[in-house]
Design a protein around this motif. Structure first.
Motif, PDB file in Angstrom:
ATOM      1  N   ALA A  42       0.787  -1.010  -0.036  1.00 27.39           N
ATOM      2  CA  ALA A  42       0.093   0.044   0.002  1.00 27.39           C
ATOM      3  C   ALA A  42       0.865   1.241  -0.122  1.00 27.39           C
ATOM      4  N   GLU A  43       1.939   1.372   0.769  1.00 27.52           N
ATOM      5  CA  GLU A  43       2.754   2.289   0.748  1.00 27.52           C
ATOM      6  C   GLU A  43       3.546   2.554  -0.404  1.00 27.52           C
ATOM      7  N   ALA A  44       3.881   1.557  -1.033  1.00 21.53           N
ATOM      8  CA  ALA A  44       4.564   1.412  -2.342  1.00 21.53           C
ATOM      9  C   ALA A  44       3.772   2.025  -3.372  1.00 21.53           C
ATOM     10  N   ALA A  45       2.594   1.576  -3.293  1.00 22.69           N
ATOM     11  CA  ALA A  45       1.455   2.255  -4.401  1.00 22.69           C
ATOM     12  C   ALA A  45       1.154   3.402  -4.233  1.00 22.69           C
ATOM     13  N   ALA A  46       1.303   4.145  -2.940  1.00 21.01           N
ATOM     14  CA  ALA A  46       0.829   5.553  -2.819  1.00 21.01           C
ATOM     15  C   ALA A  46       2.106   6.391  -3.142  1.00 21.01           C
ATOM     16  N   LEU A  47       3.355   5.934  -3.065  1.00 15.13           N
ATOM     17  CA  LEU A  47       4.492   6.310  -3.594  1.00 15.13           C
ATOM     18  C   LEU A  47       4.630   6.648  -5.010  1.00 15.13           C
ATOM     19  N   GLY A  92     -10.354  -6.348  -0.121  1.00 12.42           N
ATOM     20  CA  GLY A  92      -9.485  -6.016   0.943  1.00 12.42           C
ATOM     21  C   GLY A  92      -8.163  -5.131   0.306  1.00 12.42           C
ATOM     22  N   GLY A  93      -8.127  -5.224  -1.087  1.00 14.39           N
ATOM     23  CA  GLY A  93      -7.297  -4.244  -1.839  1.00 14.39           C
ATOM     24  C   GLY A  93      -5.642  -4.684  -1.560  1.00 14.39           C
ATOM     25  N   LEU A  94      -4.829  -3.576  -1.085  1.00 15.29           N
ATOM     26  CA  LEU A  94      -3.261  -3.752  -1.148  1.00 15.29           C
ATOM     27  C   LEU A  94      -3.151  -4.107   0.464  1.00 15.29           C
ATOM     28  N   GLU A  95      -3.983  -3.866   1.293  1.00 20.00           N
ATOM     29  CA  GLU A  95      -3.931  -4.291   2.641  1.00 20.00           C
ATOM     30  C   GLU A  95      -3.996  -5.911   2.889  1.00 20.00           C
ATOM     31  N   SER A  96      -4.682  -6.391   2.011  1.00 22.21           N
ATOM     32  CA  SER A  96      -5.008  -7.927   1.745  1.00 22.21           C
ATOM     33  C   SER A  96      -3.801  -8.623   2.254  1.00 22.21           C
ATOM     34  N   HIS A  97      -3.627  -9.737   3.064  1.00 20.95           N
ATOM     35  CA  HIS A  97      -2.723 -10.636   3.025  1.00 20.95           C
ATOM     36  C   HIS A  97      -2.214 -11.172   1.742  1.00 20.95           C
ATOM     37  N   LEU A  98      -3.315 -11.347   0.907  1.00 19.85           N
ATOM     38  CA  LEU A  98      -2.800 -12.139  -0.161  1.00 19.85           C
ATOM     39  C   LEU A  98      -2.012 -11.026  -1.458  1.00 19.85           C
ATOM     40  N   ALA A  99      -2.110  -9.851  -1.279  1.00 25.89           N
ATOM     41  CA  ALA A  99      -1.526  -8.737  -2.121  1.00 25.89           C
ATOM     42  C   ALA A  99       0.029  -9.288  -2.366  1.00 25.89           C
ATOM     43  N   PRO A 100       0.878  -9.552  -1.576  1.00 21.51           N
ATOM     44  CA  PRO A 100       2.182  -9.995  -2.104  1.00 21.51           C
ATOM     45  C   PRO A 100       2.463 -11.031  -2.907  1.00 21.51           C
ATOM     46  N   ALA A 101       1.437 -12.244  -2.441  1.00 18.25           N
ATOM     47  CA  ALA A 101       1.562 -13.307  -3.325  1.00 18.25           C
ATOM     48  C   ALA A 101       1.021 -13.234  -4.757  1.00 18.25           C
ATOM     49  N   LEU A 185      -7.636   3.827  -2.841  1.00 11.72           N
ATOM     50  CA  LEU A 185      -6.766   3.960  -1.567  1.00 11.72           C
ATOM     51  C   LEU A 185      -7.393   5.101  -0.841  1.00 11.72           C
ATOM     52  N   SER A 186      -8.023   6.027  -1.459  1.00 14.24           N
ATOM     53  CA  SER A 186      -8.704   7.104  -0.540  1.00 14.24           C
ATOM     54  C   SER A 186      -9.798   6.437   0.303  1.00 14.24           C
ATOM     55  N   VAL A 187     -10.775   5.825  -0.432  1.00 11.58           N
ATOM     56  CA  VAL A 187     -11.625   5.100   0.074  1.00 11.58           C
ATOM     57  C   VAL A 187     -11.265   4.270   1.463  1.00 11.58           C
ATOM     58  N   LYS A 188     -10.065   3.643   1.364  1.00  9.68           N
ATOM     59  CA  LYS A 188      -9.356   2.729   2.400  1.00  9.68           C
ATOM     60  C   LYS A 188      -8.791   3.782   3.415  1.00  9.68           C
ATOM     61  N   GLY A 189      -9.019   5.111   3.193  1.00  7.96           N
ATOM     62  CA  GLY A 189      -8.232   5.783   4.202  1.00  7.96           C
ATOM     63  C   GLY A 189      -6.822   6.343   3.952  1.00  7.96           C
ATOM     64  N   ALA A 190      -6.424   5.897   2.884  1.00  5.15           N
ATOM     65  CA  ALA A 190      -4.846   5.998   2.689  1.00  5.15           C
ATOM     66  C   ALA A 190      -4.691   7.747   2.621  1.00  5.15           C
TER      67      ALA A 190
END
Length: 249
Positions: A42-47, A92-101, A185-190
């Motif tokens: 999530a941080e990488a995507a925001a950057l 769950g988006g980028l916060e999902s534990h499945l995102a890295p996989a 990301l905005s909806v998720k509160g980033a």
């Protein structure tokens, strides 16, 4: 943030921009893959938001056939946007534990397909309904990984488009995925609109565009095929490493 970490992030942005300058794609793909080794997805995507969307909008808008490409591929762009919202805000988006996989598997698959010169010719009669399907699938992956590559890029490559049309169509799909990711990301509160976040993603434009200029010069100096081979091999190795780390964790 340490000086070493800041230097590594800058190097990643330059390298991702270089790939974009040579191949007209790959900035978020390579950027997400490498930055995710140092920070949460999530941080990488925001950057990468500003470098990704600015370079993709320029890629689409600066081409010679904006109107014809938009008329033909607006369903792909729209469903990419909508799919990104669903994947980013609903699954769950980028916060999902499945995102890295998912990210690792996406990079690995795309790298292997590139190395194997996998190519499918899509019949013209299938394009009206297949474009929205490909857009939605690409959006779902974008919302989960931050990368708009699969299956949009292989699908567009299968249409036998003129080079400039292909570059612009990818720019359109990638731009819509980036816009959807901003909303998700905005909806998720980033805190994308916060001062530090805007400063960070704005500052990321400098090394990214520097890398693009280097890539433009490299493109005329070396074999395009040789570079693409290195690029896809690197993506496959990076994807395998990310996938193994995600599964092991």
């Amino acid at each position: 943030m340490s000086l070493l970490t800041l230097s590594l992030i800058t190097l990643v942005l330059v390298l991702a921009g270089l790939v974009k300058g040579v191949t007209a794609m790959g900035l978020p793909t390579l950027g997400m893959g490498l930055l995710s080794l140092m920070m949460p997805p999530a941080e990488a995507a925001a950057l990468l938001i500003a470098p990704t969307i600015v370079t993709n909008v320029v890629q689409f808008a600066a081409g010679p056939r904006v109107v014809p490409v938009l008329r033909r591929f607006w369903p792909l762009g729209l469903t990419t946007f909508l799919g990104t919202l669903v994947g980013g805000a609903g699954f769950g988006g980028l916060e999902s534990h499945l995102a890295p996989a998912v990210l690792g598997g996406t990079l690995l698959l795309y790298g292997v397909m590139g190395l194997g010169r996998f190519h499918v010719q899509t019949p013209i009669g299938l394009q009206p309904w297949l474009s929205p399907v490909m857009g939605m699938a690409s959006g779902l992956l974008t919302g989960t990984t931050g990368v708009t590559v699969m299956p949009a890029a292989p699908y567009l490559q299968s249409l036998g488009l003129h080079r400039e049309d292909l570059v612009q169509a990818m720019g359109l799909a990638f731009s819509m995925g980036s816009l959807g990711l901003i909303v998700a990301l905005s909806v998720k509160g980033a805190p994308l609109a916060s001062g530090p976040a805007l400063l960070a993603t704005g500052a990321a434009l400098i090394p990214a565009f520097a890398g693009m200029e280097i890539g433009r010069r490299v493109r005329v100096a070396i074999s395009q095929q040789a570079f693409r081979t290195c690029f896809f091999a690197g993506l496959a190795l990076l994807g395998a490493n990310t996938l193994v780390r995600a599964v092991a964790w």
